[in-house]
Design a protein around this motif. Sequence first.
Motif, PDB file in Angstrom:
ATOM      1  N   CYS A   1       1.074 -16.215   5.564  1.00 56.46           N
ATOM      2  CA  CYS A   1       1.002 -14.874   4.965  1.00 56.46           C
ATOM      3  C   CYS A   1       0.561 -14.928   3.501  1.00 56.46           C
ATOM      4  O   CYS A   1       0.433 -13.879   2.864  1.00 56.46           O
ATOM      5  N   GLY A   2       0.354 -16.115   2.969  1.00 57.36           N
ATOM      6  CA  GLY A   2      -0.210 -16.243   1.618  1.00 57.36           C
ATOM      7  C   GLY A   2       0.805 -16.282   0.484  1.00 57.36           C
ATOM      8  O   GLY A   2       0.422 -16.180  -0.685  1.00 57.36           O
ATOM      9  N   PHE A   3       2.083 -16.438   0.806  1.00 54.41           N
ATOM     10  CA  PHE A   3       3.093 -16.505  -0.259  1.00 54.41           C
ATOM     11  C   PHE A   3       2.919 -17.779  -1.092  1.00 54.41           C
ATOM     12  O   PHE A   3       2.512 -18.825  -0.577  1.00 54.41           O
ATOM     13  N   GLN A   4       3.258 -17.670  -2.373  1.00 50.52           N
ATOM     14  CA  GLN A   4       3.240 -18.820  -3.275  1.00 50.52           C
ATOM     15  C   GLN A   4       4.650 -19.409  -3.351  1.00 50.52           C
ATOM     16  O   GLN A   4       5.630 -18.662  -3.454  1.00 50.52           O
ATOM     17  N   TYR A   5       4.720 -20.715  -3.335  1.00 53.95           N
ATOM     18  CA  TYR A   5       6.021 -21.403  -3.427  1.00 53.95           C
ATOM     19  C   TYR A   5       6.525 -21.346  -4.865  1.00 53.95           C
ATOM     20  O   TYR A   5       5.797 -21.678  -5.800  1.00 53.95           O
ATOM     21  N   GLU A   6       7.761 -20.902  -5.046  1.00 64.25           N
ATOM     22  CA  GLU A   6       8.343 -20.840  -6.394  1.00 64.25           C
ATOM     23  C   GLU A   6       9.185 -22.072  -6.696  1.00 64.25           C
ATOM     24  O   GLU A   6       9.217 -22.568  -7.808  1.00 64.25           O
ATOM     25  N   GLY A   7       9.931 -22.523  -5.688  1.00 63.21           N
ATOM     26  CA  GLY A   7      10.824 -23.661  -5.910  1.00 63.21           C
ATOM     27  C   GLY A   7      12.116 -23.470  -5.138  1.00 63.21           C
ATOM     28  O   GLY A   7      12.237 -22.542  -4.337  1.00 63.21           O
ATOM     29  N   ILE A   8      13.054 -24.330  -5.414  1.00 61.14           N
ATOM     30  CA  ILE A   8      14.333 -24.285  -4.696  1.00 61.14           C
ATOM     31  C   ILE A   8      15.423 -23.744  -5.612  1.00 61.14           C
ATOM     32  O   ILE A   8      15.557 -24.191  -6.749  1.00 61.14           O
TER      33      ILE A   8
ATOM     34  N   GLU B   1       0.821  -1.222   0.000  1.00 59.27           N
ATOM     35  CA  GLU B   1       0.000   0.000   0.000  1.00 59.27           C
ATOM     36  C   GLU B   1       0.853   1.269   0.000  1.00 59.27           C
ATOM     37  O   GLU B   1       0.515   2.238  -0.662  1.00 59.27           O
ATOM     38  N   GLU B   2       1.942   1.269   0.747  1.00 60.40           N
ATOM     39  CA  GLU B   2       2.685   2.518   0.904  1.00 60.40           C
ATOM     40  C   GLU B   2       3.959   2.573   0.071  1.00 60.40           C
ATOM     41  O   GLU B   2       4.323   3.615  -0.431  1.00 60.40           O
ATOM     42  N   LEU B   3       4.649   1.450  -0.073  1.00 57.71           N
ATOM     43  CA  LEU B   3       5.835   1.455  -0.943  1.00 57.71           C
ATOM     44  C   LEU B   3       5.466   1.165  -2.398  1.00 57.71           C
ATOM     45  O   LEU B   3       6.324   1.221  -3.268  1.00 57.71           O
ATOM     46  N   LYS B   4       4.199   0.805  -2.625  1.00 58.63           N
ATOM     47  CA  LYS B   4       3.698   0.532  -3.986  1.00 58.63           C
ATOM     48  C   LYS B   4       4.471  -0.599  -4.667  1.00 58.63           C
ATOM     49  O   LYS B   4       4.786  -0.543  -5.855  1.00 58.63           O
ATOM     50  N   LEU B   5       4.820  -1.610  -3.890  1.00 60.57           N
ATOM     51  CA  LEU B   5       5.535  -2.747  -4.471  1.00 60.57           C
ATOM     52  C   LEU B   5       4.595  -3.552  -5.364  1.00 60.57           C
ATOM     53  O   LEU B   5       3.373  -3.576  -5.150  1.00 60.57           O
ATOM     54  N   GLU B   6       5.188  -4.252  -6.344  1.00 60.37           N
ATOM     55  CA  GLU B   6       4.402  -5.136  -7.219  1.00 60.37           C
ATOM     56  C   GLU B   6       4.446  -6.568  -6.706  1.00 60.37           C
ATOM     57  O   GLU B   6       3.563  -7.383  -6.982  1.00 60.37           O
ATOM     58  N   ILE B   7       5.521  -6.877  -5.999  1.00 56.27           N
ATOM     59  CA  ILE B   7       5.725  -8.260  -5.533  1.00 56.27           C
ATOM     60  C   ILE B   7       6.638  -8.215  -4.301  1.00 56.27           C
ATOM     61  O   ILE B   7       7.487  -7.322  -4.177  1.00 56.27           O
ATOM     62  N   ILE B   8       6.413  -9.146  -3.386  1.00 59.06           N
ATOM     63  CA  ILE B   8       7.302  -9.290  -2.224  1.00 59.06           C
ATOM     64  C   ILE B   8       7.787 -10.741  -2.205  1.00 59.06           C
ATOM     65  O   ILE B   8       6.995 -11.673  -2.407  1.00 59.06           O
ATOM     66  N   ALA B   9       9.070 -10.915  -1.993  1.00 62.23           N
ATOM     67  CA  ALA B   9       9.662 -12.253  -2.007  1.00 62.23           C
ATOM     68  C   ALA B   9      10.145 -12.624  -0.615  1.00 62.23           C
ATOM     69  O   ALA B   9      10.325 -11.759   0.252  1.00 62.23           O
ATOM     70  N   ILE B  10      10.329 -13.906  -0.404  1.00 64.98           N
ATOM     71  CA  ILE B  10      10.993 -14.371   0.814  1.00 64.98           C
ATOM     72  C   ILE B  10      11.647 -15.708   0.510  1.00 64.98           C
ATOM     73  O   ILE B  10      11.110 -16.508  -0.265  1.00 64.98           O
ATOM     74  N   CYS B  11      12.802 -15.929   1.089  1.00 62.36           N
ATOM     75  CA  CYS B  11      13.493 -17.210   0.923  1.00 62.36           C
ATOM     76  C   CYS B  11      13.825 -17.743   2.303  1.00 62.36           C
ATOM     77  O   CYS B  11      14.127 -16.970   3.215  1.00 62.36           O
TER      78      CYS B  11
ATOM     79  N   CYS C   1      12.276 -20.709  -2.150  1.00 66.02           N
ATOM     80  CA  CYS C   1      11.874 -19.353  -2.539  1.00 66.02           C
ATOM     81  C   CYS C   1      10.359 -19.239  -2.687  1.00 66.02           C
ATOM     82  O   CYS C   1       9.705 -20.148  -3.227  1.00 66.02           O
ATOM     83  N   TYR C   2       9.854 -18.118  -2.237  1.00 66.40           N
ATOM     84  CA  TYR C   2       8.414 -17.830  -2.284  1.00 66.40           C
ATOM     85  C   TYR C   2       8.231 -16.378  -2.704  1.00 66.40           C
ATOM     86  O   TYR C   2       9.122 -15.551  -2.535  1.00 66.40           O
ATOM     87  N   SER C   3       7.036 -16.073  -3.213  1.00 64.47           N
ATOM     88  CA  SER C   3       6.717 -14.677  -3.505  1.00 64.47           C
ATOM     89  C   SER C   3       5.211 -14.459  -3.450  1.00 64.47           C
ATOM     90  O   SER C   3       4.427 -15.417  -3.501  1.00 64.47           O
ATOM     91  N   LEU C   4       4.855 -13.197  -3.343  1.00 66.38           N
ATOM     92  CA  LEU C   4       3.445 -12.805  -3.259  1.00 66.38           C
ATOM     93  C   LEU C   4       3.256 -11.583  -4.156  1.00 66.38           C
ATOM     94  O   LEU C   4       3.881 -10.539  -3.931  1.00 66.38           O
ATOM     95  N   LEU C   5       2.419 -11.744  -5.171  1.00 58.26           N
ATOM     96  CA  LEU C   5       2.100 -10.612  -6.048  1.00 58.26           C
ATOM     97  C   LEU C   5       1.070  -9.723  -5.372  1.00 58.26           C
ATOM     98  O   LEU C   5       0.229 -10.208  -4.610  1.00 58.26           O
ATOM     99  N   LYS C   6       1.083  -8.447  -5.715  1.00 54.24           N
ATOM    100  CA  LYS C   6       0.085  -7.543  -5.130  1.00 54.24           C
ATOM    101  C   LYS C   6      -1.333  -8.029  -5.436  1.00 54.24           C
ATOM    102  O   LYS C   6      -2.214  -7.995  -4.581  1.00 54.24           O
ATOM    103  N   SER C   7      -1.560  -8.507  -6.657  1.00 58.14           N
ATOM    104  CA  SER C   7      -2.901  -8.978  -7.042  1.00 58.14           C
ATOM    105  C   SER C   7      -3.323 -10.179  -6.179  1.00 58.14           C
ATOM    106  O   SER C   7      -4.494 -10.297  -5.794  1.00 58.14           O
TER     107      SER C   7
END
Length: 178
Positions: free
Chosen positions: A142-149, A117-127, A166-172
């Motif tokens: 937190c709703g992250f999608q699994y990308e793979g190893i 909302e405030e940094l206007k990111l398109e995607i957030i990742a976490i590993c 690795c995981y990520s979450l798109l704004k959508s």
Amino acid sequence: MKILETERLRLRPFELGDAEGLYAYAKNPNVGPHAGWKPHADVAESRQIIEDLFMVNQAWVIVQKETGRLVGSIALEPDKRRPEVASRELGYSLAEDCWGQGLMTEAAQEAIRFGFEELKLEIIAICTGPTNERSARVIEKCGFQYEGITRHCYKIYDGSVRDSRCYSLLKSEWEAQR
Ligand SMILES: CC(C)(COP(=O)(O)OP(=O)(O)OC[C@H]1O[C@@H](n2cnc3c(N)ncnc32)[C@H](O)[C@@H]1OP(=O)(O)O)[C@@H](O)C(=O)NCCC(=O)NCCS
């Protein structure tokens, strides 16, 4: 840097005066190694990390409102895998005696909201490391999608190289889950 509030937590910017509070939990050998970092050796090392890492990146101290105690840290760091995209990588750690109460999920959800909302990111990742099941559970909640190893990609404090889940979450996706 903004102060963020959740039901039980206050997330505020780091100050050098937080070194003792950080050291109190970051010296514990059960905390840092799960995230790939060495337990802090002394307060001076904690102060240096605050200066070099937490004051440079978007990082917050996690304070428990009820006690006023510094119990952890959370950050939205540059996403090295997506240099051309409005993306950050989430990272966090919590004092061991506070684990299992849903506190990091609560903090992470607020940091994610701030990111979109405030940094206007398109995607957030976490590993996370291949055996860090607690963190994987926070990531899932937190709703992250699994990308793979990503194999053999991350050199940890003892010099060994490990895989990363690795995981990520798109704004959508985040908007659809709200
Ligand atoms: C990872 C960490 C931040 C989690 O914080 P937390 O506040 O305990 O997390 P939460 O309470 O929100 O959620 C933890 C979840 O893991 C689950 N869990 C606990 N131990 C587990 C285990 N051995 N295997 C699988 N799941 C486990 C809990 O049951 C909980 O899930 P639930 O709500 O479905 O029951 C904390 O353990 C920590 O600081 N670890 C060391 C540093 C670290 O790993 N940082 C992350 C690097 S990616």
